[in-house]
Design a protein around this motif. Sequence first.
Motif, PDB file in Angstrom:
ATOM      1  N   LEU A   1       6.813 -34.875  21.738  1.00  9.83           N
ATOM      2  CA  LEU A   1       5.060 -34.251  22.043  1.00  9.83           C
ATOM      3  C   LEU A   1       4.491 -33.434  22.074  1.00  9.83           C
ATOM      4  N   ALA A   2       4.915 -32.931  23.092  1.00  9.86           N
ATOM      5  CA  ALA A   2       4.710 -31.608  23.437  1.00  9.86           C
ATOM      6  C   ALA A   2       4.601 -30.385  22.273  1.00  9.86           C
ATOM      7  N   ARG A   3       5.653 -30.384  21.192  1.00 14.75           N
ATOM      8  CA  ARG A   3       5.642 -29.388  19.699  1.00 14.75           C
ATOM      9  C   ARG A   3       4.230 -30.502  18.566  1.00 14.75           C
ATOM     10  N   ALA A   4       4.286 -31.439  19.258  1.00 13.24           N
ATOM     11  CA  ALA A   4       3.043 -32.083  18.133  1.00 13.24           C
ATOM     12  C   ALA A   4       2.186 -31.948  18.685  1.00 13.24           C
TER      13      ALA A   4
ATOM     14  N   ALA B   1      16.739 -27.989  19.690  1.00 12.77           N
ATOM     15  CA  ALA B   1      15.565 -27.635  20.350  1.00 12.77           C
ATOM     16  C   ALA B   1      14.503 -28.538  21.461  1.00 12.77           C
ATOM     17  N   PHE B   2      14.466 -30.150  20.995  1.00 12.48           N
ATOM     18  CA  PHE B   2      14.242 -31.342  21.176  1.00 12.48           C
ATOM     19  C   PHE B   2      14.874 -32.133  22.221  1.00 12.48           C
ATOM     20  N   GLY B   3      15.169 -31.508  23.378  1.00  9.06           N
ATOM     21  CA  GLY B   3      16.306 -31.841  24.354  1.00  9.06           C
ATOM     22  C   GLY B   3      16.268 -33.314  24.625  1.00  9.06           C
ATOM     23  N   HIS B   4      15.038 -33.764  24.912  1.00 14.18           N
ATOM     24  CA  HIS B   4      14.249 -35.245  25.063  1.00 14.18           C
ATOM     25  C   HIS B   4      12.274 -35.407  24.364  1.00 14.18           C
ATOM     26  N   ILE B   5      12.524 -37.060  24.112  1.00 15.61           N
ATOM     27  CA  ILE B   5      11.646 -37.403  22.980  1.00 15.61           C
ATOM     28  C   ILE B   5      10.172 -36.380  23.521  1.00 15.61           C
TER      29      ILE B   5
ATOM     30  N   GLU C   1       1.558 -40.845  21.957  1.00 15.71           N
ATOM     31  CA  GLU C   1       2.468 -42.093  23.692  1.00 15.71           C
ATOM     32  C   GLU C   1       3.075 -43.053  22.292  1.00 15.71           C
ATOM     33  N   GLN C   2       2.970 -43.155  22.003  1.00 14.98           N
ATOM     34  CA  GLN C   2       3.491 -44.475  20.995  1.00 14.98           C
ATOM     35  C   GLN C   2       4.666 -44.255  20.316  1.00 14.98           C
ATOM     36  N   VAL C   3       4.716 -42.981  20.191  1.00 11.31           N
ATOM     37  CA  VAL C   3       6.581 -42.487  19.881  1.00 11.31           C
ATOM     38  C   VAL C   3       7.227 -42.113  21.198  1.00 11.31           C
ATOM     39  N   ALA C   4       6.902 -42.339  22.029  1.00 11.33           N
ATOM     40  CA  ALA C   4       7.304 -42.213  23.557  1.00 11.33           C
ATOM     41  C   ALA C   4       8.229 -43.589  24.160  1.00 11.33           C
ATOM     42  N   VAL C   5       6.957 -44.730  23.674  1.00 12.80           N
ATOM     43  CA  VAL C   5       7.292 -45.674  24.345  1.00 12.80           C
ATOM     44  C   VAL C   5       7.954 -46.581  22.816  1.00 12.80           C
ATOM     45  N   PHE C   6       7.981 -45.954  22.009  1.00 13.10           N
ATOM     46  CA  PHE C   6       8.860 -46.442  20.957  1.00 13.10           C
ATOM     47  C   PHE C   6      10.951 -46.103  21.592  1.00 13.10           C
ATOM     48  N   TRP C   7      10.560 -44.519  21.764  1.00 10.20           N
ATOM     49  CA  TRP C   7      12.274 -43.852  22.333  1.00 10.20           C
ATOM     50  C   TRP C   7      12.791 -44.968  22.705  1.00 10.20           C
ATOM     51  N   GLN C   8      11.986 -44.944  23.832  1.00  6.58           N
ATOM     52  CA  GLN C   8      12.257 -45.231  25.779  1.00  6.58           C
ATOM     53  C   GLN C   8      12.783 -46.321  25.432  1.00  6.58           C
ATOM     54  N   HIS C   9      11.858 -47.651  25.012  1.00  2.60           N
ATOM     55  CA  HIS C   9      12.052 -49.033  24.669  1.00  2.60           C
ATOM     56  C   HIS C   9      13.514 -49.159  23.789  1.00  2.60           C
ATOM     57  N   PHE C  10      13.937 -48.129  23.080  1.00  2.00           N
ATOM     58  CA  PHE C  10      14.984 -48.630  22.175  1.00  2.00           C
ATOM     59  C   PHE C  10      15.889 -48.337  22.649  1.00  2.00           C
ATOM     60  N   ALA C  11      16.181 -46.911  23.391  1.00  6.55           N
ATOM     61  CA  ALA C  11      16.745 -46.658  23.941  1.00  6.55           C
ATOM     62  C   ALA C  11      17.594 -47.794  24.967  1.00  6.55           C
TER      63      ALA C  11
ATOM     64  N   ASP D   1      16.633 -45.740  10.699  1.00  9.34           N
ATOM     65  CA  ASP D   1      15.412 -46.724  11.167  1.00  9.34           C
ATOM     66  C   ASP D   1      14.446 -46.573  12.307  1.00  9.34           C
ATOM     67  N   THR D   2      15.290 -45.964  13.307  1.00  9.04           N
ATOM     68  CA  THR D   2      14.191 -44.843  14.256  1.00  9.04           C
ATOM     69  C   THR D   2      13.707 -43.581  13.677  1.00  9.04           C
ATOM     70  N   GLY D   3      14.005 -42.983  12.854  1.00  2.48           N
ATOM     71  CA  GLY D   3      13.838 -41.201  11.937  1.00  2.48           C
ATOM     72  C   GLY D   3      12.251 -41.916  11.562  1.00  2.48           C
ATOM     73  N   VAL D   4      12.421 -43.064  10.567  1.00  5.08           N
ATOM     74  CA  VAL D   4      10.795 -42.853   9.807  1.00  5.08           C
ATOM     75  C   VAL D   4       9.892 -43.948  10.190  1.00  5.08           C
ATOM     76  N   PHE D   5      10.039 -45.136  11.564  1.00  4.64           N
ATOM     77  CA  PHE D   5       9.363 -45.215  12.209  1.00  4.64           C
ATOM     78  C   PHE D   5       8.940 -43.563  13.279  1.00  4.64           C
ATOM     79  N   VAL D   6       9.963 -43.113  13.524  1.00 10.04           N
ATOM     80  CA  VAL D   6       8.945 -42.004  14.465  1.00 10.04           C
ATOM     81  C   VAL D   6       7.943 -41.208  13.657  1.00 10.04           C
ATOM     82  N   ALA D   7       8.560 -40.936  12.379  1.00 12.47           N
ATOM     83  CA  ALA D   7       7.468 -39.848  11.574  1.00 12.47           C
ATOM     84  C   ALA D   7       6.578 -40.956  10.912  1.00 12.47           C
ATOM     85  N   ASN D   8       6.425 -42.685  10.669  1.00 15.67           N
ATOM     86  CA  ASN D   8       5.140 -42.026  10.771  1.00 15.67           C
ATOM     87  C   ASN D   8       4.598 -42.196  11.830  1.00 15.67           C
ATOM     88  N   LEU D   9       4.482 -42.654  13.045  1.00 18.81           N
ATOM     89  CA  LEU D   9       3.914 -42.691  13.658  1.00 18.81           C
ATOM     90  C   LEU D   9       3.101 -41.075  14.015  1.00 18.81           C
ATOM     91  N   LEU D  10       4.148 -39.796  14.117  1.00 18.37           N
ATOM     92  CA  LEU D  10       4.188 -38.953  14.102  1.00 18.37           C
ATOM     93  C   LEU D  10       2.720 -38.581  12.940  1.00 18.37           C
TER      94      LEU D  10
END
Length: 415
Positions: A408-411, A400-404, A295-305, A261-270
């Motif tokens: 964002l940087a790679r995107a 290679a993606f130690g944190h969210i 930024e919403q990708v980070a907001v989403f992940w950080q709130h979830f975690a 679920d988290t991955g699909v939502f992150v993917a759609n924001l990306l």
Amino acid sequence: EGYRAFTPDSLRPWLASLPALAARLGGSPQQWQISEVGDGNLNLVFLVDGTDGGVCVKQSLPYVRVVGESWPMPLERAWFEYQHAVVAGPHLAGLIPAPLHYDATLFASVVALLRPHRVLRGELLAGQRYPQAASAVAEFVARSAVHTSPLAQPLEAVAGQVAGFAANLALTRVTAELVFADPFEALPRNRWTSPQLDDTVAALRANAPLRAAVAELGHRFLTRREALLHGDLHTGSVMVSADDTRVIDAEFALYGPVGFDTGVFVANLLMAYFAQPGYSDSDAAHSGYADWLLEQVAVFWQHFARRYDALWAAHASGDAWPQRLFADADGQAAFAAGRARRLADIYQDTLGFAGAEIVRRITGFAHNADFERIADPALRARCEQAALALASELLLQPQAFGHIGAVLARAQAQA
Ligand code: ADP
Ligand code: MG
Ligand code: MG
Ligand code: MG
């Protein structure tokens, strides 16, 4: 037996025959405004406005709506969507439309009408900002993930739900095929921006490590029954108003890995982010909208975690991680470390499932309006190519993606 697809004309007397729904709508049935709005791939959806209130009626069709009768599809999916609201609903107050009625003969569910909400994907396409949407969807996933799992429930209760949703086979098969297999096969139902992406698609299919990464995720999807998932959590499954966010369309519900679920939502924001160069002449483009999306990708992940950790700590009354073993100070520290390890695990799954979702939305059967609305195929292909480049890295080098922030940087670097 007794099933018939509703029309606005046949829906009206049916609603009138159900006292609770008729009372909710108010006035006389002739005053109710009924429109069919199904814009998804599968079902009939009717919005009904009465003089006092509204309802939304969703009915399964015996085939896939976007394809027609040549792709049959069992009707039961309406029941699983309704059942999701029954099982997870008590923990999701204010985050889903209230379930009102289910008809087992007509495979129709009735839920509260969301007004004045609009579908998040369309709002993002229009360059609108909804500052609370990402955290509300994160809250939805965190609450579902903890409360429907054996972290918070007795194993007997969980086992009953796992068995119930394990019968959602038709739509689970759709995901198994469309997400985890189809993109790597030559199938007539696949499509991509051609000829621009022909070489890219050929390279994806020829990449055995990538196929293996997706297959490994598919195995996890089918075997890790961590919690009740939404199962189709893209930005078209979220409705928003200025101050309210609701998740709809849980017909794919199943017990599975939370990171799906988290991955699909992150993917759609990306993907909304990667589509932005296709909208560079819009007003939004000039006001940092792409950055806001990312930024919403980070907001989403950080709130979830944060919420997953807090909810688990507060509701750890299930049979997994029995709290009686962790009451002492060392135990508390070990429990905190266990929660952190579990979140790291979900994070890794999130990256992989996000990669798989991006690949299938660009090269498979069901595409996203974000890219589809870019009329110039060369421009669209450049946007899709950038998204696919990130997706490959998420699948092949998740470590290679130690944190969210690294995502964002790679995107940003790929876009
Ligand atoms: P599908 O499974 O066919 O994709 P959805 O559940 O996503 O069906 O509903 C299709 C559309 O109907 C949504 O995109 C939205 O526009 C509208 N809709 C669905 N549920 C509601 C609701 N409770 N209130 C208002 N509109 C809704
Ligand atoms: Mg939908
Ligand atoms: Mg749906
Ligand atoms: Mg496309």
